[in-house]
Each structure stands twice: as C-alpha cells, then as structure tokens.
Design a protein around this motif. Structure first.
Motif, PDB file in Angstrom:
ATOM      1  N   ARG A 105       0.832  -1.210   0.000  1.00  0.00           N
ATOM      2  CA  ARG A 105       0.000   0.000   0.000  1.00  0.00           C
ATOM      3  C   ARG A 105       0.865   1.258   0.000  1.00  0.00           C
ATOM      4  NH1 ARG A 105      -1.556   2.956   4.249  1.00  0.00           N
ATOM      5  NH2 ARG A 105      -0.990   1.321   5.723  1.00  0.00           N
ATOM      6  N   LEU A 106       1.938   1.260   0.799  1.00  0.00           N
ATOM      7  CA  LEU A 106       2.807   2.426   0.869  1.00  0.00           C
ATOM      8  C   LEU A 106       3.599   2.616  -0.424  1.00  0.00           C
ATOM      9  CD1 LEU A 106       4.090   2.094   4.546  1.00  0.00           C
ATOM     10  CD2 LEU A 106       2.331   3.639   3.663  1.00  0.00           C
ATOM     11  N   VAL A 107       4.046   1.519  -1.038  1.00  0.00           N
ATOM     12  CA  VAL A 107       4.775   1.620  -2.301  1.00  0.00           C
ATOM     13  C   VAL A 107       3.855   2.143  -3.402  1.00  0.00           C
ATOM     14  CG1 VAL A 107       5.943   0.300  -4.118  1.00  0.00           C
ATOM     15  CG2 VAL A 107       6.507  -0.122  -1.724  1.00  0.00           C
ATOM     16  N   LYS A 108       2.621   1.671  -3.436  1.00  0.00           N
ATOM     17  CA  LYS A 108       1.665   2.174  -4.429  1.00  0.00           C
ATOM     18  C   LYS A 108       1.383   3.656  -4.216  1.00  0.00           C
ATOM     19  CE  LYS A 108      -0.759  -2.119  -5.577  1.00  0.00           C
ATOM     20  NZ  LYS A 108      -2.045  -2.865  -5.493  1.00  0.00           N
ATOM     21  N   ALA A 109       1.315   4.070  -2.949  1.00  0.00           N
ATOM     22  CA  ALA A 109       1.109   5.492  -2.662  1.00  0.00           C
ATOM     23  C   ALA A 109       2.301   6.307  -3.157  1.00  0.00           C
ATOM     24  CB  ALA A 109       0.905   5.698  -1.161  1.00  0.00           C
ATOM     25  N   TYR A 110       3.496   5.747  -3.009  1.00  0.00           N
ATOM     26  CA  TYR A 110       4.713   6.408  -3.505  1.00  0.00           C
ATOM     27  C   TYR A 110       4.671   6.547  -5.019  1.00  0.00           C
ATOM     28  CZ  TYR A 110       9.636   6.555  -5.008  1.00  0.00           C
ATOM     29  OH  TYR A 110      10.825   6.867  -5.629  1.00  0.00           O
ATOM     30  N   PHE A 111       4.309   5.472  -5.715  1.00  0.00           N
ATOM     31  CA  PHE A 111       4.224   5.526  -7.171  1.00  0.00           C
ATOM     32  C   PHE A 111       3.202   6.578  -7.612  1.00  0.00           C
ATOM     33  CE2 PHE A 111       5.664   0.838  -7.916  1.00  0.00           C
ATOM     34  CZ  PHE A 111       6.966   1.214  -7.663  1.00  0.00           C
ATOM     35  N   SER A 112       2.066   6.658  -6.912  1.00  0.00           N
ATOM     36  CA  SER A 112       1.042   7.640  -7.264  1.00  0.00           C
ATOM     37  C   SER A 112       1.555   9.067  -7.072  1.00  0.00           C
ATOM     38  CB  SER A 112      -0.213   7.423  -6.407  1.00  0.00           C
ATOM     39  OG  SER A 112      -0.831   6.192  -6.722  1.00  0.00           O
ATOM     40  N   PRO A 154      16.112  15.190 -17.147  1.00  0.00           N
ATOM     41  CA  PRO A 154      16.231  16.527 -16.530  1.00  0.00           C
ATOM     42  C   PRO A 154      15.598  16.617 -15.138  1.00  0.00           C
ATOM     43  CG  PRO A 154      15.483  16.685 -18.805  1.00  0.00           C
ATOM     44  CD  PRO A 154      15.394  15.247 -18.425  1.00  0.00           C
ATOM     45  N   GLU A 155      14.752  15.640 -14.801  1.00  0.00           N
ATOM     46  CA  GLU A 155      14.039  15.679 -13.530  1.00  0.00           C
ATOM     47  C   GLU A 155      14.686  14.810 -12.453  1.00  0.00           C
ATOM     48  OE1 GLU A 155      11.778  17.665 -12.882  1.00  0.00           O
ATOM     49  OE2 GLU A 155      10.423  18.019 -14.571  1.00  0.00           O
ATOM     50  N   GLU A 156      15.841  14.204 -12.762  1.00  0.00           N
ATOM     51  CA  GLU A 156      16.425  13.232 -11.829  1.00  0.00           C
ATOM     52  C   GLU A 156      16.725  13.845 -10.461  1.00  0.00           C
ATOM     53  OE1 GLU A 156      19.747  11.269 -13.537  1.00  0.00           O
ATOM     54  OE2 GLU A 156      18.564  10.270 -15.075  1.00  0.00           O
ATOM     55  N   GLY A 157      17.308  15.036 -10.441  1.00  0.00           N
ATOM     56  CA  GLY A 157      17.636  15.674  -9.168  1.00  0.00           C
ATOM     57  C   GLY A 157      16.391  15.942  -8.337  1.00  0.00           C
ATOM     58  N   ARG A 158      15.362  16.444  -8.994  1.00  0.00           N
ATOM     59  CA  ARG A 158      14.112  16.740  -8.297  1.00  0.00           C
ATOM     60  C   ARG A 158      13.437  15.453  -7.825  1.00  0.00           C
ATOM     61  NH1 ARG A 158       8.735  18.752  -9.304  1.00  0.00           N
ATOM     62  NH2 ARG A 158       8.784  18.030 -11.452  1.00  0.00           N
ATOM     63  N   PHE A 159      13.602  14.374  -8.623  1.00  0.00           N
ATOM     64  CA  PHE A 159      13.033  13.072  -8.254  1.00  0.00           C
ATOM     65  C   PHE A 159      13.682  12.534  -6.979  1.00  0.00           C
ATOM     66  CE2 PHE A 159      13.765   8.429  -8.542  1.00  0.00           C
ATOM     67  CZ  PHE A 159      12.478   8.004  -8.271  1.00  0.00           C
ATOM     68  N   GLU A 161      15.043  14.204  -4.606  1.00  0.00           N
ATOM     69  CA  GLU A 161      14.558  15.028  -3.498  1.00  0.00           C
ATOM     70  C   GLU A 161      13.118  14.672  -3.137  1.00  0.00           C
ATOM     71  OE1 GLU A 161      13.934  19.780  -2.417  1.00  0.00           O
ATOM     72  OE2 GLU A 161      14.993  19.173  -4.233  1.00  0.00           O
ATOM     73  N   ALA A 162      12.277  14.463  -4.151  1.00  0.00           N
ATOM     74  CA  ALA A 162      10.874  14.123  -3.908  1.00  0.00           C
ATOM     75  C   ALA A 162      10.748  12.762  -3.237  1.00  0.00           C
ATOM     76  CB  ALA A 162      10.097  14.134  -5.227  1.00  0.00           C
ATOM     77  N   THR A 163      11.601  11.807  -3.657  1.00  0.00           N
ATOM     78  CA  THR A 163      11.588  10.479  -3.042  1.00  0.00           C
ATOM     79  C   THR A 163      11.966  10.569  -1.568  1.00  0.00           C
ATOM     80  OG1 THR A 163      12.065   9.284  -5.098  1.00  0.00           O
ATOM     81  CG2 THR A 163      12.734   8.213  -3.046  1.00  0.00           C
ATOM     82  N   SER A 164      13.018  11.310  -1.282  1.00  0.00           N
ATOM     83  CA  SER A 164      13.450  11.483   0.101  1.00  0.00           C
ATOM     84  C   SER A 164      12.363  12.142   0.945  1.00  0.00           C
ATOM     85  CB  SER A 164      14.734  12.318   0.147  1.00  0.00           C
ATOM     86  OG  SER A 164      15.127  12.568   1.482  1.00  0.00           O
TER      87      SER A 164
END
Length: 219
Positions: A105-112, A154-159, A161-164
C-alpha cells in the motif's frame, strides 16, 4: 491495452467459482495463475518483468527498506543483534513478510505521488518487487522493495529530493522516524533487468509484482 475473450461456459463457470471463493473474478484468476506458478517453474514473472524493462525507460533504481537504515542488510544484522558493535536505534522499526499488504500500500502510494509530479500525460511506468532476506544467520525475514521508475533525465535531481521527502514523511507518520531510501541511476537495460530480477524465482507469484503506469488492462 489487450483483452482476453472467454467462451460463455468458461466465463460463467469462472463467475460461479469466484463467487464461491468470495473473490472477484480478477482476484480469482490471479489466484489460479499463482497456484499454477507455485507448481511449475514457468518463469512467467521473470518474462513479465523483463518485457516491461525492455519496453520502457525504467532508469531509476529505488530500494525502499522498511527498517531504520539506508542499508537493509546492515539494518537486519543490527536489529537481530548479529552485528559487531550493534547499536539499537531508539525507535527501531521493521516490517516483516506478514506485513506485505502494508508495504504494498505504501509503495503504491509512492508511485502515485511520483506520477503526479513526474508523469507524462498523467502516467508514469513504475515497477516494484518485494524481497525478504533470510541469510547470514539472520532468522527474521525483514521486508523491503526494489523499485524501478521511468523518470525524465532533466528531472532526476528533483526526483531524488521528492523520493526522500515522501519517505521521510511516511516514516515519521507511521514509524516515528524517517525511511531512508537508496536511489541510483540505471546505466543499461541489462542492469535494470538484473536489479529487478535478483529475487524473482521461476515460480515467483505475479501478485508479488507491483506494476503501474503501463496501460495494460485485462478485460
């Protein structure tokens, strides 16, 4: 998108059996397939994952450890008291194999959440495979996930940060301490496939694979 057409007797029999099992038709079919995979070394899950890896630019590796550390194996040793000079954290947490519904459930929430930030046309191919470890004298099977996502370069850095940010908030909310993830960039399709398949056996159940954003609908 693809569909499967059944003859009427098969369709009706499936509906009756699904109703008797208290499952919907999709869940019942998945159960039938998983039971078959458990008895036959079909390698279906491996082929399913490999096909998606080669069709999509899944260029980000993300390891999500549901333990209080960025290195799952080190955390397992520490929490099980197997490590030299082990220091038990003030608020240790761990999910186990029995906690897979929570982890999924938490991984799916992360993907969303990542789809909303980085998806193209509201879509973002992402794949997750759960793993538990029982080795090196460690008896507990601590749960973690290996995930692959297709993030524009181009979004890798922001990704990252968003993941963290996402897992810090989730960890604080559910476990009282951040979940520290490991994010790496994929160098090749072969590396991606190897990463995704490292714990997928020939009889790996398909309901252990989280797949979203691939526009594949079974109807």
């Amino acid at each position: 998108m693809f569909s499967v057409r059944l003859d009427q007797p098969t369709h009706d029999a499936l509906g009756i059996l699904a109703k008797r099992s208290s499952l919907n038709a999709s869940s019942f079919v998945r159960q039938i397939i998983n039971n078959y995979l458990a008895k036959h070394a079909t390698k279906v899950a491996k082929e399913l994952i490999r096909n998606e890896v080669h069709k999509h630019d899944l260029n980000q590796f993300v390891t999500i450890p549901f333990v209080q550390a960025s290195d799952p194996e080190a955390a397992y040793r520490r929490l099980s008291g197997k490590a030299e000079h082990a220091i038990t954290p003030a608020k240790p947490f761990a999910l186990f194999e029995r906690d897979r519904p929570t982890g999924e459930r938490l991984v799916k929430a992360y993907f969303s959440a990542m789809r909303r930030k980085f998806g193209s046309d509201g879509n973002l191919p992402a794949l997750g495979v759960y793993e538990t470890i029982k080795k090196n004298g460690i008896d507990a099977t601590f749960l973690h996930y290996h995930c692959l996502l297709a993030i524009p370069e181009p979004e890798e850095g922001r990704f990252v940060e968003a993941t963290s940010d996402f897992w810090t908030k989730i960890g604080n909310r559910h476990f009282g301490t951040p979940i520290i993830c490991k994010v790496e960039r994929a160098n090749s399709k072969e590396a991606v496939a190897g990463y995704a398949l490292k714990n997928v056996n020939d009889d790996y159940p398909i309901d252990s694979i989280i797949m979203v954003g691939f526009d594949r609908v079974l109807g």
